[in-house]
Design a protein around this motif. Structure first.
Motif: not given
Length: 168
Positions: A103-111
């Motif tokens: 699976l792919q992890t994605l970061s939503d931290h920016r916006d």
């Protein structure tokens, strides 16, 4: 909006709640190499989106490992994403240590683009509320689970069944 608690304390979810039948909203999150990733990048695939508050906690780790294991048998038409507000570097470190490759992890931290588009930003914590979404090849939402208590597990079996129904 969904009624969600975190450690038994009510939290306010920001964004628009998603329902089965809705058209999935696009978003931009960051891959572990800091490149932008959007929902449109996986157009034409079935998407299982697993949302967690933080990769470094017990339930979140278990959830990510469980969907990673399941992803191996779902086929090339299915993209499994895990999204959190963790930094991309923390996600990459955790995945490397745990051997996460399906699976792919994605970061939503920016916006918080994903979190606001799917109604999962916990205002009080600036984390994403535990939830699972399944989106078909035509960008229609076919499964939604907002987990009522943020420290509880999602219904893994129902989410995987929702994906398998689309692969028939």
């Amino acid at each position: 909006m969904a009624n969600v608690t975190f450690k038994n304390n009510p939290v306010t979810l920001l964004g628009k709640e998603v329902a089965v039948g809705d058209t999935a909203q696009d978003f931009t999150a960051l891959a572990n190499d800091l490149s932008p990733v959007t929902l449109a990048d996986s157009k034409g695939k079935i998407r299982l989106i697993s949302v967690i508050p933080s990769i470094d906690t017990g339930v979140c780790s278990t959830q990510t490992r469980k969907f990673n294991e399941e992803a191996a048998s779902l086929g090339d038409d299915v993209q499994v994403l895990t999204i959190s507000a963790d930094l991309p570097f923390a996600q990459a470190r955790w995945c490397a240590a745990e051997g996460i490759a399906n699976l792919q992890t994605l970061s939503d931290h920016r916006d918080l683009s994903f979190g606001e588009a799917y109604g999962v930003v916990m205002k009080e914590l600036r984390l994403l509320a535990r939830s699972v979404f399944v989106i078909d090849k035509d960008d229609k939402v076919t499964y939604v689970e907002y987990v009522g208590e943020g420290t509880d597990h999602p219904n893994y079996e129902q989410a995987i069944l929702a994906v398998k129904e689309l692969t028939k």
